[in-house]
Design a protein around this motif. Sequence first.
Motif, PDB file in Angstrom:
ATOM      1  N   LYS A 247       0.829  -1.203   0.000  1.00 31.91           N
ATOM      2  CA  LYS A 247       0.000   0.000   0.000  1.00 31.91           C
ATOM      3  C   LYS A 247       0.868   1.261   0.000  1.00 31.91           C
ATOM      4  O   LYS A 247       0.595   2.222  -0.723  1.00 31.91           O
ATOM      5  CB  LYS A 247      -0.916   0.005   1.222  1.00 31.91           C
TER       6      LYS A 247
ATOM      7  N   TYR B  78       4.146   1.684  -0.951  1.00 34.14           N
ATOM      8  CA  TYR B  78       4.915   1.907  -2.178  1.00 34.14           C
ATOM      9  C   TYR B  78       4.002   2.249  -3.349  1.00 34.14           C
ATOM     10  O   TYR B  78       4.355   3.057  -4.202  1.00 34.14           O
ATOM     11  CB  TYR B  78       5.750   0.672  -2.510  1.00 34.14           C
ATOM     12  N   ALA B  79       2.821   1.607  -3.415  1.00 34.17           N
ATOM     13  CA  ALA B  79       1.894   1.900  -4.507  1.00 34.17           C
ATOM     14  C   ALA B  79       1.421   3.353  -4.437  1.00 34.17           C
ATOM     15  O   ALA B  79       1.325   4.034  -5.459  1.00 34.17           O
ATOM     16  CB  ALA B  79       0.707   0.943  -4.456  1.00 34.17           C
ATOM     17  N   ALA B  80       1.125   3.831  -3.210  1.00 37.05           N
ATOM     18  CA  ALA B  80       0.704   5.220  -3.046  1.00 37.05           C
ATOM     19  C   ALA B  80       1.832   6.173  -3.407  1.00 37.05           C
ATOM     20  O   ALA B  80       1.614   7.217  -4.034  1.00 37.05           O
ATOM     21  CB  ALA B  80       0.247   5.457  -1.609  1.00 37.05           C
ATOM     22  N   LEU B  81       3.052   5.804  -3.048  1.00 34.18           N
ATOM     23  CA  LEU B  81       4.207   6.647  -3.324  1.00 34.18           C
ATOM     24  C   LEU B  81       4.472   6.765  -4.820  1.00 34.18           C
ATOM     25  O   LEU B  81       4.804   7.838  -5.329  1.00 34.18           O
ATOM     26  CB  LEU B  81       5.447   6.072  -2.625  1.00 34.18           C
ATOM     27  N   MET B  82       4.299   5.655  -5.540  1.00 35.74           N
ATOM     28  CA  MET B  82       4.595   5.626  -6.972  1.00 35.74           C
ATOM     29  C   MET B  82       3.375   5.909  -7.843  1.00 35.74           C
ATOM     30  O   MET B  82       3.494   6.070  -9.061  1.00 35.74           O
ATOM     31  CB  MET B  82       5.167   4.253  -7.365  1.00 35.74           C
ATOM     32  N   GLY B  83       2.187   5.913  -7.257  1.00 33.76           N
ATOM     33  CA  GLY B  83       0.980   6.151  -8.026  1.00 33.76           C
ATOM     34  C   GLY B  83       0.646   5.021  -8.975  1.00 33.76           C
ATOM     35  O   GLY B  83       0.287   5.229 -10.135  1.00 33.76           O
ATOM     36  N   CYS B  84       0.791   3.795  -8.497  1.00 36.82           N
ATOM     37  CA  CYS B  84       0.530   2.633  -9.363  1.00 36.82           C
ATOM     38  C   CYS B  84      -0.149   1.542  -8.547  1.00 36.82           C
ATOM     39  O   CYS B  84      -0.366   1.677  -7.346  1.00 36.82           O
ATOM     40  CB  CYS B  84       1.837   2.116  -9.962  1.00 36.82           C
TER      41      CYS B  84
ATOM     42  N   TYR C 209      -0.486  -2.611  -7.216  1.00 37.81           N
ATOM     43  CA  TYR C 209       0.468  -3.559  -6.647  1.00 37.81           C
ATOM     44  C   TYR C 209      -0.227  -4.889  -6.411  1.00 37.81           C
ATOM     45  O   TYR C 209      -1.454  -4.984  -6.417  1.00 37.81           O
ATOM     46  CB  TYR C 209       1.053  -3.035  -5.336  1.00 37.81           C
TER      47      TYR C 209
ATOM     48  N   LYS D  19      12.879   5.439 -10.452  1.00 35.79           N
ATOM     49  CA  LYS D  19      12.116   6.261  -9.516  1.00 35.79           C
ATOM     50  C   LYS D  19      12.161   5.652  -8.112  1.00 35.79           C
ATOM     51  O   LYS D  19      12.302   6.365  -7.107  1.00 35.79           O
ATOM     52  CB  LYS D  19      10.676   6.389 -10.001  1.00 35.79           C
TER      53      LYS D  19
END
Length: 275
Positions: A212, A214-220, A222, A250
């Motif tokens: 959650k 890393y996905a929020a950080l990268m906007g993608c 998971y 990134k």
Amino acid sequence: MANKAWCYGALLLLGACSSTPDSGTGKSGRYSQQNDAYPVDVPKLDHVSDAKVTNEPYSRQGNRDYELRGQFYKVIKTPQGFTQEGYASWYGTKFHGYHTSNGEVYDMYAMSGAHKTLPLPSFVRVTNLDNGKQVVVRVNDRGPFHQGRIIDLSYAAAYKLDMLKKGTARVRLEVITAPQKETVLAPLKATHPIFIQVVASSDQDRAVDAGKRYAALMGCGYQVVRDQGLYKVQLGPVSDELKAEALIEKLKGQGIARPFKVYAEPQGTDGVNIP
């Protein structure tokens, strides 16, 4: 255990990593580990199954003929029916997490192997001629470059063949092919969605929380994939190699040490979260 000496990767664009220790100072990464070794706190491996034989396209890397230390190696173009007998060795912690010859990342707990001339990837049945035990491995690396040895096996495969303590074993190799259309050289992205693996944990809740974050950080999106007792956090899928490389850079910029690409179908709902 294999006394590996790979130094041809950059020269021949095969992607394999040299295990020869630096002669000077300033050793880092795998070069700081002079000798290969057993892993510490090994997860139970009895449940690990053979590599699944699929009609997989050959990798774009690692399939050219090459020369090493005056010896020329010609990659086999039609491996169907290939058999070979000789000695197997295995490789462990020194190479775990580093790139194989076809650009993937070596996982010593997966059922894989290294061969000097079989196309990458190939699927091989390995029989320990001393005890009759068999495994099926996916060959994705080059080696072993040691006289008399015909294949290097992952720690997991060596464990299943009961050859860890001795270090080597007399084996017979048999190439296995899937009963489908002939495989051809093609980009993996043609049939395999791309994910970027960022971390793995034995704790499912921690893995989900990391996914959650890393996905929020990268906007993608998971997914969290359960594999051999570990929960692997993978970001994606991304649509092509360029976007995958951009996401890796990134992530590195955010302090993620070693994100890497994996090629796999999106998982189902079991242990998986995709926003």
